[in-house]
Design a protein around this motif. Sequence first.
Motif, PDB file in Angstrom:
ATOM      1  N   VAL A 136      82.582  -6.579 108.751  1.00 27.05           N
ATOM      2  CA  VAL A 136      81.918  -7.368 107.612  1.00 27.05           C
ATOM      3  C   VAL A 136      82.233  -7.256 106.495  1.00 27.05           C
ATOM      4  CG1 VAL A 136      79.919  -5.801 107.502  1.00 27.05           C
ATOM      5  CG2 VAL A 136      79.598  -8.129 106.935  1.00 27.05           C
ATOM      6  N   ASP A 137      82.438  -5.890 105.765  1.00 22.88           N
ATOM      7  CA  ASP A 137      83.245  -5.800 104.597  1.00 22.88           C
ATOM      8  C   ASP A 137      84.536  -6.014 104.308  1.00 22.88           C
ATOM      9  OD1 ASP A 137      80.866  -4.360 103.955  1.00 22.88           O
ATOM     10  OD2 ASP A 137      81.791  -2.297 104.454  1.00 22.88           O
ATOM     11  N   ALA A 138      85.364  -6.050 105.542  1.00 20.67           N
ATOM     12  CA  ALA A 138      86.816  -6.803 105.260  1.00 20.67           C
ATOM     13  C   ALA A 138      86.664  -8.132 105.150  1.00 20.67           C
ATOM     14  CB  ALA A 138      87.597  -6.354 106.392  1.00 20.67           C
ATOM     15  N   THR A 139      85.905  -8.840 106.052  1.00 28.11           N
ATOM     16  CA  THR A 139      85.787 -10.261 105.987  1.00 28.11           C
ATOM     17  C   THR A 139      85.329 -10.856 104.636  1.00 28.11           C
ATOM     18  OG1 THR A 139      85.445 -10.313 108.442  1.00 28.11           O
ATOM     19  CG2 THR A 139      84.684 -12.371 107.004  1.00 28.11           C
ATOM     20  N   GLU A 140      84.289 -10.185 104.239  1.00 30.12           N
ATOM     21  CA  GLU A 140      83.760 -10.298 102.547  1.00 30.12           C
ATOM     22  C   GLU A 140      85.057 -10.298 101.627  1.00 30.12           C
ATOM     23  OE1 GLU A 140      80.541  -8.604  99.785  1.00 30.12           O
ATOM     24  OE2 GLU A 140      79.920  -8.850 101.902  1.00 30.12           O
ATOM     25  N   PHE A 141      85.451  -9.216 101.669  1.00 33.70           N
ATOM     26  CA  PHE A 141      86.803  -8.908 100.590  1.00 33.70           C
ATOM     27  C   PHE A 141      87.605 -10.249 100.919  1.00 33.70           C
ATOM     28  CE2 PHE A 141      90.601  -7.151  98.909  1.00 33.70           C
ATOM     29  CZ  PHE A 141      90.284  -6.403  97.960  1.00 33.70           C
ATOM     30  N   ALA A 142      88.014 -10.442 101.997  1.00 34.20           N
ATOM     31  CA  ALA A 142      88.966 -11.497 102.448  1.00 34.20           C
ATOM     32  C   ALA A 142      88.557 -12.823 101.786  1.00 34.20           C
ATOM     33  CB  ALA A 142      89.481 -11.434 103.830  1.00 34.20           C
ATOM     34  N   LYS A 143      87.551 -12.975 102.059  1.00 38.26           N
ATOM     35  CA  LYS A 143      86.797 -14.434 101.374  1.00 38.26           C
ATOM     36  C   LYS A 143      86.948 -14.527  99.830  1.00 38.26           C
ATOM     37  CE  LYS A 143      83.621 -15.208 105.015  1.00 38.26           C
ATOM     38  NZ  LYS A 143      82.115 -15.318 105.491  1.00 38.26           N
ATOM     39  N   ALA A 144      86.512 -13.227  99.253  1.00 42.79           N
ATOM     40  CA  ALA A 144      86.587 -13.335  97.853  1.00 42.79           C
ATOM     41  C   ALA A 144      88.240 -12.941  97.102  1.00 42.79           C
ATOM     42  CB  ALA A 144      85.613 -12.036  97.401  1.00 42.79           C
ATOM     43  N   ASN A 145      89.164 -12.593  98.010  1.00 41.98           N
ATOM     44  CA  ASN A 145      90.367 -12.179  97.467  1.00 41.98           C
ATOM     45  C   ASN A 145      91.453 -12.909  98.171  1.00 41.98           C
ATOM     46  OD1 ASN A 145      89.679 -10.049  95.258  1.00 41.98           O
ATOM     47  ND2 ASN A 145      88.431  -9.212  97.059  1.00 41.98           N
ATOM     48  N   GLY A 146      91.306 -13.784  99.262  1.00 44.87           N
ATOM     49  CA  GLY A 146      92.366 -14.241  99.923  1.00 44.87           C
ATOM     50  C   GLY A 146      92.826 -13.114 101.048  1.00 44.87           C
ATOM     51  N   GLY A 147      93.638 -13.348 101.870  1.00 38.37           N
ATOM     52  CA  GLY A 147      94.230 -12.553 102.753  1.00 38.37           C
ATOM     53  C   GLY A 147      93.833 -12.575 104.201  1.00 38.37           C
ATOM     54  N   ALA A 148      94.293 -11.986 105.163  1.00 36.53           N
ATOM     55  CA  ALA A 148      93.916 -12.073 106.688  1.00 36.53           C
ATOM     56  C   ALA A 148      93.537 -10.577 106.870  1.00 36.53           C
ATOM     57  CB  ALA A 148      95.215 -12.490 107.353  1.00 36.53           C
ATOM     58  N   VAL A 149      92.637 -10.859 107.841  1.00 37.53           N
ATOM     59  CA  VAL A 149      91.875  -9.289 108.356  1.00 37.53           C
ATOM     60  C   VAL A 149      92.682  -9.046 109.645  1.00 37.53           C
ATOM     61  CG1 VAL A 149      89.533  -8.330 109.103  1.00 37.53           C
ATOM     62  CG2 VAL A 149      89.733  -9.864 107.436  1.00 37.53           C
ATOM     63  N   MET A 150      92.965  -7.807 109.655  1.00 37.41           N
ATOM     64  CA  MET A 150      93.877  -7.248 110.978  1.00 37.41           C
ATOM     65  C   MET A 150      93.793  -5.698 111.153  1.00 37.41           C
ATOM     66  SD  MET A 150      97.635  -8.118 109.495  1.00 37.41           S
ATOM     67  CE  MET A 150      97.274  -9.968 109.027  1.00 37.41           C
ATOM     68  N   ARG A 151      94.205  -5.474 112.289  1.00 34.84           N
ATOM     69  CA  ARG A 151      94.315  -3.817 112.428  1.00 34.84           C
ATOM     70  C   ARG A 151      95.777  -3.386 112.050  1.00 34.84           C
ATOM     71  NH1 ARG A 151      89.716  -1.267 113.819  1.00 34.84           N
ATOM     72  NH2 ARG A 151      88.167  -2.254 114.996  1.00 34.84           N
ATOM     73  N   LEU A 152      95.741  -2.130 112.228  1.00 30.85           N
ATOM     74  CA  LEU A 152      97.049  -1.394 111.651  1.00 30.85           C
ATOM     75  C   LEU A 152      98.269  -2.103 112.482  1.00 30.85           C
ATOM     76  CD1 LEU A 152      98.365   0.642 109.943  1.00 30.85           C
ATOM     77  CD2 LEU A 152      97.983   2.266 111.618  1.00 30.85           C
ATOM     78  N   ALA A 153      97.960  -2.078 113.563  1.00 38.39           N
ATOM     79  CA  ALA A 153      99.334  -2.744 114.526  1.00 38.39           C
ATOM     80  C   ALA A 153      99.660  -3.831 114.239  1.00 38.39           C
ATOM     81  CB  ALA A 153      98.895  -2.130 115.989  1.00 38.39           C
ATOM     82  N   GLU A 154      98.779  -4.848 113.765  1.00 39.76           N
ATOM     83  CA  GLU A 154      98.969  -6.129 113.413  1.00 39.76           C
ATOM     84  C   GLU A 154      99.569  -6.482 111.969  1.00 39.76           C
ATOM     85  OE1 GLU A 154      95.270  -8.052 115.640  1.00 39.76           O
ATOM     86  OE2 GLU A 154      94.830  -7.238 114.052  1.00 39.76           O
ATOM     87  N   ILE A 155      99.596  -5.453 111.381  1.00 39.92           N
ATOM     88  CA  ILE A 155     100.262  -5.625 109.925  1.00 39.92           C
ATOM     89  C   ILE A 155     101.598  -5.847 109.913  1.00 39.92           C
ATOM     90  CG2 ILE A 155     100.624  -4.729 107.756  1.00 39.92           C
ATOM     91  CD1 ILE A 155      98.154  -3.032 108.190  1.00 39.92           C
ATOM     92  N   PRO A 156     102.154  -7.051 109.591  1.00 38.68           N
ATOM     93  CA  PRO A 156     103.634  -7.391 109.771  1.00 38.68           C
ATOM     94  C   PRO A 156     104.509  -6.590 108.775  1.00 38.68           C
ATOM     95  CG  PRO A 156     102.713  -9.123 108.536  1.00 38.68           C
ATOM     96  CD  PRO A 156     101.631  -8.257 109.014  1.00 38.68           C
ATOM     97  N   ASP A 157     105.656  -5.935 109.210  1.00 40.28           N
ATOM     98  CA  ASP A 157     106.622  -5.304 108.560  1.00 40.28           C
ATOM     99  C   ASP A 157     106.926  -5.824 107.256  1.00 40.28           C
ATOM    100  OD1 ASP A 157     106.985  -3.335 110.450  1.00 40.28           O
ATOM    101  OD2 ASP A 157     108.823  -3.897 111.219  1.00 40.28           O
ATOM    102  N   SER A 158     106.986  -7.381 107.241  1.00 35.38           N
ATOM    103  CA  SER A 158     107.075  -7.978 105.838  1.00 35.38           C
ATOM    104  C   SER A 158     106.121  -7.605 104.784  1.00 35.38           C
ATOM    105  CB  SER A 158     107.229  -9.609 105.898  1.00 35.38           C
ATOM    106  OG  SER A 158     105.902  -9.929 106.565  1.00 35.38           O
ATOM    107  N   ALA A 159     105.040  -7.267 105.045  1.00 31.91           N
ATOM    108  CA  ALA A 159     103.773  -6.802 104.455  1.00 31.91           C
ATOM    109  C   ALA A 159     104.218  -5.560 103.608  1.00 31.91           C
ATOM    110  CB  ALA A 159     102.422  -6.890 104.801  1.00 31.91           C
ATOM    111  N   VAL A 160     104.994  -4.739 104.166  1.00 35.34           N
ATOM    112  CA  VAL A 160     105.164  -3.383 103.778  1.00 35.34           C
ATOM    113  C   VAL A 160     106.350  -2.929 103.264  1.00 35.34           C
ATOM    114  CG1 VAL A 160     102.867  -2.547 104.584  1.00 35.34           C
ATOM    115  CG2 VAL A 160     105.054  -2.420 105.845  1.00 35.34           C
ATOM    116  N   LEU A 161     107.443  -3.599 103.763  1.00 33.09           N
ATOM    117  CA  LEU A 161     108.976  -3.232 103.602  1.00 33.09           C
ATOM    118  C   LEU A 161     109.661  -4.362 103.071  1.00 33.09           C
ATOM    119  CD1 LEU A 161     109.596  -2.105 107.192  1.00 33.09           C
ATOM    120  CD2 LEU A 161     109.150  -0.607 105.363  1.00 33.09           C
TER     121      LEU A 161
END
Length: 188
Positions: A136-161
């Motif tokens: 619920v906290d992640a969803t609320e933050f995403a609504k206010a700041n944009g972005g997608a909610v996901m788990r660690l394994a789902e984070i694409p390499d392009s988001a960090v590398l």
Amino acid sequence: MKYLLIALTALSFSACKEDVVQDTAALPLTAEAVGHYCQMELLEHGGPKAQAHLAGLPGAPLFFSQVRDVVAYTRMPEQSHDVLAIWVNDMGAAGATWDAPGARNWITAEDAIYVVGGRAIGGMGAPEIVPFARQVDATEFAKANGGAVMRLAEIPDSAVLAPVTLDGDATDDDFNNRLRALSRTSGG
């Protein structure tokens, strides 16, 4: 008989050896903590932080100025030690703010729920991956700041590398143009 006695003695000594399990509990964020990549004091920079505990380095985790950086660290093949545990700040914890993410509100990176690709900028000026313990906290933050909610394994390499262009950085074209101009003036 002599060899049997030596073998039994060696076996009894090895049986006495205890396997010590490395403590990977999260350490509090203190003024002495510095970022692994930047070697700057973490408390001077806003946004969530991370710590990684490595095999063979007990009591000395690597701290990261941004959660994005620890995720990148785990995905780079040149790391010399196995990562035993990763802890990230729960940005939904009571009292956690962007300027003061908390000293003890650590959650495991695997259990965290992240907001990826939003407008949040981390302590070193790059886009941040923001961790939460509760969906619920992640969803609320995403609504206010944009972005997608996901788990660690789902984070694409392009988001960090992927390279990050920060405000005030020269663009790739500008850099290449200046490099070509230098080559021409130096006879190259």
